[in-house]
Motif scaffolding. Structure first.
Motif, PDB file in Angstrom:
ATOM      1  N   LYS A   2      59.003  22.529  28.256  1.00  0.00           N
ATOM      2  CA  LYS A   2      59.448  21.470  27.358  1.00  0.00           C
ATOM      3  C   LYS A   2      60.295  20.472  28.131  1.00  0.00           C
ATOM      4  O   LYS A   2      61.032  20.834  29.036  1.00  0.00           O
ATOM      5  N   TYR A   3      60.152  19.220  27.740  1.00  0.00           N
ATOM      6  CA  TYR A   3      60.898  18.140  28.380  1.00  0.00           C
ATOM      7  C   TYR A   3      61.653  17.369  27.305  1.00  0.00           C
ATOM      8  O   TYR A   3      61.127  17.135  26.232  1.00  0.00           O
ATOM      9  N   THR A   4      62.865  16.955  27.614  1.00  0.00           N
ATOM     10  CA  THR A   4      63.593  16.080  26.702  1.00  0.00           C
ATOM     11  C   THR A   4      63.384  14.637  27.160  1.00  0.00           C
ATOM     12  O   THR A   4      63.073  14.381  28.329  1.00  0.00           O
ATOM     13  N   LEU A   5      63.556  13.717  26.233  1.00  0.00           N
ATOM     14  CA  LEU A   5      63.452  12.302  26.598  1.00  0.00           C
ATOM     15  C   LEU A   5      64.504  11.930  27.639  1.00  0.00           C
ATOM     16  O   LEU A   5      64.241  11.124  28.526  1.00  0.00           O
ATOM     17  N   LYS A   6      65.670  12.545  27.542  1.00  0.00           N
ATOM     18  CA  LYS A   6      66.736  12.273  28.514  1.00  0.00           C
ATOM     19  C   LYS A   6      66.296  12.692  29.921  1.00  0.00           C
ATOM     20  O   LYS A   6      66.492  11.948  30.889  1.00  0.00           O
ATOM     21  N   GLU A   7      65.681  13.862  30.032  1.00  0.00           N
ATOM     22  CA  GLU A   7      65.197  14.331  31.340  1.00  0.00           C
ATOM     23  C   GLU A   7      64.110  13.406  31.883  1.00  0.00           C
ATOM     24  O   GLU A   7      64.113  13.068  33.070  1.00  0.00           O
ATOM     25  N   LEU A   8      63.191  13.020  31.014  1.00  0.00           N
ATOM     26  CA  LEU A   8      62.111  12.138  31.451  1.00  0.00           C
ATOM     27  C   LEU A   8      62.662  10.782  31.874  1.00  0.00           C
ATOM     28  O   LEU A   8      62.227  10.220  32.890  1.00  0.00           O
ATOM     29  N   LYS A   9      63.621  10.259  31.137  1.00  0.00           N
ATOM     30  CA  LYS A   9      64.220   8.964  31.489  1.00  0.00           C
ATOM     31  C   LYS A   9      64.917   9.045  32.842  1.00  0.00           C
ATOM     32  O   LYS A   9      64.830   8.120  33.650  1.00  0.00           O
ATOM     33  N   GLU A  10      65.612  10.141  33.100  1.00  0.00           N
ATOM     34  CA  GLU A  10      66.280  10.316  34.401  1.00  0.00           C
ATOM     35  C   GLU A  10      65.264  10.319  35.541  1.00  0.00           C
ATOM     36  O   GLU A  10      65.501   9.730  36.589  1.00  0.00           O
ATOM     37  N   ARG A  11      64.141  10.981  35.322  1.00  0.00           N
ATOM     38  CA  ARG A  11      63.089  10.994  36.342  1.00  0.00           C
ATOM     39  C   ARG A  11      62.557   9.593  36.584  1.00  0.00           C
ATOM     40  O   ARG A  11      62.318   9.201  37.722  1.00  0.00           O
ATOM     41  N   VAL A  12      62.361   8.854  35.511  1.00  0.00           N
ATOM     42  CA  VAL A  12      61.885   7.469  35.638  1.00  0.00           C
ATOM     43  C   VAL A  12      62.905   6.639  36.398  1.00  0.00           C
ATOM     44  O   VAL A  12      62.553   5.920  37.346  1.00  0.00           O
ATOM     45  N   GLU A  13      64.168   6.726  36.007  1.00  0.00           N
ATOM     46  CA  GLU A  13      65.220   5.945  36.673  1.00  0.00           C
ATOM     47  C   GLU A  13      65.251   6.213  38.174  1.00  0.00           C
ATOM     48  O   GLU A  13      65.362   5.287  38.975  1.00  0.00           O
ATOM     49  N   ASN A  14      65.147   7.472  38.554  1.00  0.00           N
ATOM     50  CA  ASN A  14      65.171   7.824  39.978  1.00  0.00           C
ATOM     51  C   ASN A  14      63.954   7.283  40.717  1.00  0.00           C
ATOM     52  O   ASN A  14      64.059   6.794  41.843  1.00  0.00           O
ATOM     53  N   LYS A  15      62.802   7.361  40.076  1.00  0.00           N
ATOM     54  CA  LYS A  15      61.554   6.947  40.724  1.00  0.00           C
ATOM     55  C   LYS A  15      61.431   5.428  40.823  1.00  0.00           C
ATOM     56  O   LYS A  15      60.814   4.920  41.763  1.00  0.00           O
ATOM     57  N   LEU A  16      62.012   4.696  39.888  1.00  0.00           N
ATOM     58  CA  LEU A  16      61.915   3.238  39.899  1.00  0.00           C
ATOM     59  C   LEU A  16      62.412   2.648  41.218  1.00  0.00           C
ATOM     60  O   LEU A  16      61.741   1.822  41.827  1.00  0.00           O
ATOM     61  N   SER A  17      63.592   3.072  41.654  1.00  0.00           N
ATOM     62  CA  SER A  17      64.157   2.570  42.914  1.00  0.00           C
ATOM     63  C   SER A  17      63.352   3.042  44.110  1.00  0.00           C
ATOM     64  O   SER A  17      63.111   2.293  45.049  1.00  0.00           O
ATOM     65  N   GLU A  18      62.957   4.294  44.054  1.00  0.00           N
ATOM     66  CA  GLU A  18      62.214   4.899  45.166  1.00  0.00           C
ATOM     67  C   GLU A  18      60.908   4.167  45.452  1.00  0.00           C
ATOM     68  O   GLU A  18      60.499   4.037  46.598  1.00  0.00           O
ATOM     69  N   LEU A  19      60.245   3.677  44.420  1.00  0.00           N
ATOM     70  CA  LEU A  19      58.936   3.046  44.576  1.00  0.00           C
ATOM     71  C   LEU A  19      58.983   1.575  44.982  1.00  0.00           C
ATOM     72  O   LEU A  19      57.954   1.010  45.342  1.00  0.00           O
ATOM     73  N   LEU A  20      60.162   0.964  44.916  1.00  0.00           N
ATOM     74  CA  LEU A  20      60.236  -0.452  45.284  1.00  0.00           C
ATOM     75  C   LEU A  20      59.730  -0.665  46.707  1.00  0.00           C
ATOM     76  O   LEU A  20      59.981   0.168  47.590  1.00  0.00           O
ATOM     77  N   PRO A  21      59.031  -1.769  46.948  1.00  0.00           N
ATOM     78  CA  PRO A  21      58.474  -2.006  48.291  1.00  0.00           C
ATOM     79  C   PRO A  21      59.583  -2.278  49.312  1.00  0.00           C
ATOM     80  O   PRO A  21      60.271  -3.291  49.247  1.00  0.00           O
ATOM     81  N   LYS A  22      59.741  -1.375  50.246  1.00  0.00           N
ATOM     82  CA  LYS A  22      60.810  -1.487  51.256  1.00  0.00           C
ATOM     83  C   LYS A  22      60.539  -2.604  52.263  1.00  0.00           C
ATOM     84  O   LYS A  22      61.440  -3.030  52.972  1.00  0.00           O
ATOM     85  N   ASN A  23      59.299  -3.080  52.315  1.00  0.00           N
ATOM     86  CA  ASN A  23      58.954  -4.115  53.284  1.00  0.00           C
ATOM     87  C   ASN A  23      59.142  -5.529  52.722  1.00  0.00           C
ATOM     88  O   ASN A  23      58.837  -6.505  53.399  1.00  0.00           O
ATOM     89  N   ALA A  24      59.643  -5.643  51.512  1.00  0.00           N
ATOM     90  CA  ALA A  24      59.917  -6.960  50.932  1.00  0.00           C
ATOM     91  C   ALA A  24      61.093  -7.596  51.667  1.00  0.00           C
ATOM     92  O   ALA A  24      61.984  -6.887  52.156  1.00  0.00           O
ATOM     93  N   PRO A  25      61.115  -8.914  51.757  1.00  0.00           N
ATOM     94  CA  PRO A  25      62.298  -9.566  52.346  1.00  0.00           C
ATOM     95  C   PRO A  25      63.559  -9.110  51.611  1.00  0.00           C
ATOM     96  O   PRO A  25      63.536  -8.938  50.383  1.00  0.00           O
ATOM     97  N   PRO A  26      64.645  -8.898  52.348  1.00  0.00           N
ATOM     98  CA  PRO A  26      65.855  -8.310  51.741  1.00  0.00           C
ATOM     99  C   PRO A  26      66.329  -9.000  50.463  1.00  0.00           C
ATOM    100  O   PRO A  26      66.676  -8.324  49.492  1.00  0.00           O
ATOM    101  N   ILE A  27      66.348 -10.320  50.411  1.00  0.00           N
ATOM    102  CA  ILE A  27      66.845 -11.013  49.222  1.00  0.00           C
ATOM    103  C   ILE A  27      65.911 -10.788  48.029  1.00  0.00           C
ATOM    104  O   ILE A  27      66.369 -10.644  46.889  1.00  0.00           O
ATOM    105  N   ILE A  28      64.614 -10.730  48.279  1.00  0.00           N
ATOM    106  CA  ILE A  28      63.654 -10.487  47.190  1.00  0.00           C
ATOM    107  C   ILE A  28      63.750  -9.038  46.725  1.00  0.00           C
ATOM    108  O   ILE A  28      63.728  -8.757  45.529  1.00  0.00           O
ATOM    109  N   PHE A  29      63.875  -8.120  47.680  1.00  0.00           N
ATOM    110  CA  PHE A  29      64.073  -6.708  47.340  1.00  0.00           C
ATOM    111  C   PHE A  29      65.310  -6.551  46.464  1.00  0.00           C
ATOM    112  O   PHE A  29      65.288  -5.867  45.440  1.00  0.00           O
ATOM    113  N   GLU A  30      66.398  -7.215  46.855  1.00  0.00           N
ATOM    114  CA  GLU A  30      67.644  -7.129  46.098  1.00  0.00           C
ATOM    115  C   GLU A  30      67.474  -7.688  44.680  1.00  0.00           C
ATOM    116  O   GLU A  30      67.964  -7.107  43.705  1.00  0.00           O
TER     117      GLU A  30
END
Length: 126
Positions: A2-30
């Protein structure tokens, strides 16, 4: 399991940053990260993950596409707040992307999020 919405949201929050393209120009990445991590309910990703669970799938198998949905949503907000559209200056009490980074960077940040979402979707199904 079983999963709670809170647990799923935390997983999403963590993954959102992780998936950002690291090769983007720094100002655009920011600018992308600033807008993406400004908070929110994460309704779209949670709906996808909840649907996966309902269908008997593991939500972690759909975490990346769920984040891609949030990238599309954030892109739409960045572009909607631009001076040529609604010209909003605040979102959740913070300066909108074009106010903080300038209109050109905001446009590129939104476009980057949208394009990166297509890249993430292109990897599925694995």
């Amino acid at each position: 399991m079983k999963y709670t919405l809170k647990e799923l949201k935390e997983r999403v929050e963590n993954k959102l940053s992780e998936l950002l393209p690291k090769n983007a120009p720094p100002i655009i990445f920011e600018a992308m990260k600033y807008s993406l991590m400004a908070g929110g309910k994460r309704l779209r990703p949670l709906l996808l993950l909840s649907s996966a669970i309902f269908l008997g799938e593991k939500p972690e198998n759909f975490l990346e596409p769920a984040c891609a949905l949030e990238y599309i949503h954030t892109y739409s907000l960045i572009h909607d707040y631009l001076p040529s559209m609604d010209n909003d200056t605040l979102r959740r009490g913070k300066p909108t992307c074009h106010i903080k980074f300038g209109e050109a960077i905001a446009i590129l940040a939104g476009d980057g999020l949208l394009t990166h979402s297509f890249y993430i979707f292109s990897k599925y199904p694995k």
